[in-house]
Design an enzyme around this catalytic site. Structure first.
Site, PDB file in Angstrom:
ATOM      1  N   THR A  29      71.135  15.776  18.892  1.00 32.91           N
ATOM      2  CA  THR A  29      71.129  14.357  18.543  1.00 32.91           C
ATOM      3  C   THR A  29      72.223  13.674  19.348  1.00 32.91           C
ATOM      4  O   THR A  29      72.723  14.224  20.332  1.00 32.91           O
ATOM      5  CB  THR A  29      71.275  14.188  17.006  1.00 32.91           C
ATOM      6  N   ASN A  30      72.600  12.452  18.977  1.00 35.62           N
ATOM      7  CA  ASN A  30      73.660  11.742  19.695  1.00 35.62           C
ATOM      8  C   ASN A  30      74.405  10.844  18.714  1.00 35.62           C
ATOM      9  O   ASN A  30      74.080  10.801  17.536  1.00 35.62           O
ATOM     10  CB  ASN A  30      73.069  10.944  20.866  1.00 35.62           C
TER      11      ASN A  30
END
Ligand code: C5P
Length: 220
Positions: A29-30
């Protein structure tokens, strides 16, 4: 008194990160918080629009009177957006969509096998949701975002041309992910202009006003 600049308009927004599963307990993810997209959803609703917000995994309350669809992965975001897009007048892609996903998520948690060799995770490219919406024959007015570490104007101009969208918005603030303030660079067919540093709701309202002027044909 602010006129309802988006009265009667249907606005579709993506926000937040995506989460690409590696196995049942891990993923890629980020750091996108979703704050900018949620602020735009609120500002568009306040401006009179009917707003649909497709959100990746974020910890934010739904803005009042906004229809929210929660998703995890880029594919889920794509599959939520595509059937809705043609029925909207504006599409604003603020989500930080993962460029790649593991080819397949492992059904069981990956375990260390004692060999010291980490597992190879084969990746495949995710669909570009914004470019796909911009290619629809009955497309909404499309707005893209760009977060870059350098050469923002050039990258924003390139991205606007590559994705074939009329308006591309660059995040000017350094490390805007998760912050409450930002500054924006608007790039369109006429050139570029800056919306200076402000809190995200203020910028969202300014951006919504900018989008509204591009939708309304001149009265004279
Ligand atoms: O190509 P890049 O990720 O830098 O482009 C950013 C813009 O494209 C953002 O508006 C983002 O929401 C959108 N995007 C998308 N689907 C992807 C990748 C980016 O909608 N798979």
């Amino acid at each position: 008194f602010q006129p309802k600049r988006l009265a009667g308009q249907r606005v579709l927004i993506t926000a937040g990160p995506t989460f690409e599963a590696i196995d049942p307990v891990r993923g890629i993810t980020n750091h996108s918080s979703g704050k900018m997209g949620f602020a735009i959803a609120r500002a568009a609703q306040e401006a009179g629009a009917q707003v649909t917000l497709v959100a990746g995994p974020v910890h934010l309350p739904t803005p009042a009177h906004v229809r929210r669809i929660d998703v995890q992965s880029a594919l889920q975001m794509h599959d939520a957006v595509m059937p809705l897009a043609a029925a909207h007048d504006v599409f604003i892609a603020t989500a930080a969509v993962a460029d790649w996903r593991p080819v397949a998520a492992a059904e069981q948690k990956l375990k260390k096998d004692g060999s010291g060799c980490p597992p190879a995770i084969e990746m495949v490219e995710n669909p570009d949701i914004l470019a796909a919406v911009a290619r629809l024959p009955q497309r909404p007015y499309c707005v893209g975002f760009a977060a870059e570490s350098h050469d923002l104007l050039r990258h924003a101009q390139d991205k606007r041309a590559r994705k074939q969208v009329p308006l591309l918005v660059g995040n000017l603030g350094p490390a805007t992910f998760g912050q409450d303030t930002n500054a924006l660079l608007l790039v369109d067919e006429h050139g570029h202009r800056e919306l200076p540093q402000a809190d995200k709701l203020t910028l969202a309202r300014q951006l919504v006003a900018e989008i509204a002027t591009r939708l309304t044909p001149p009265t004279r």
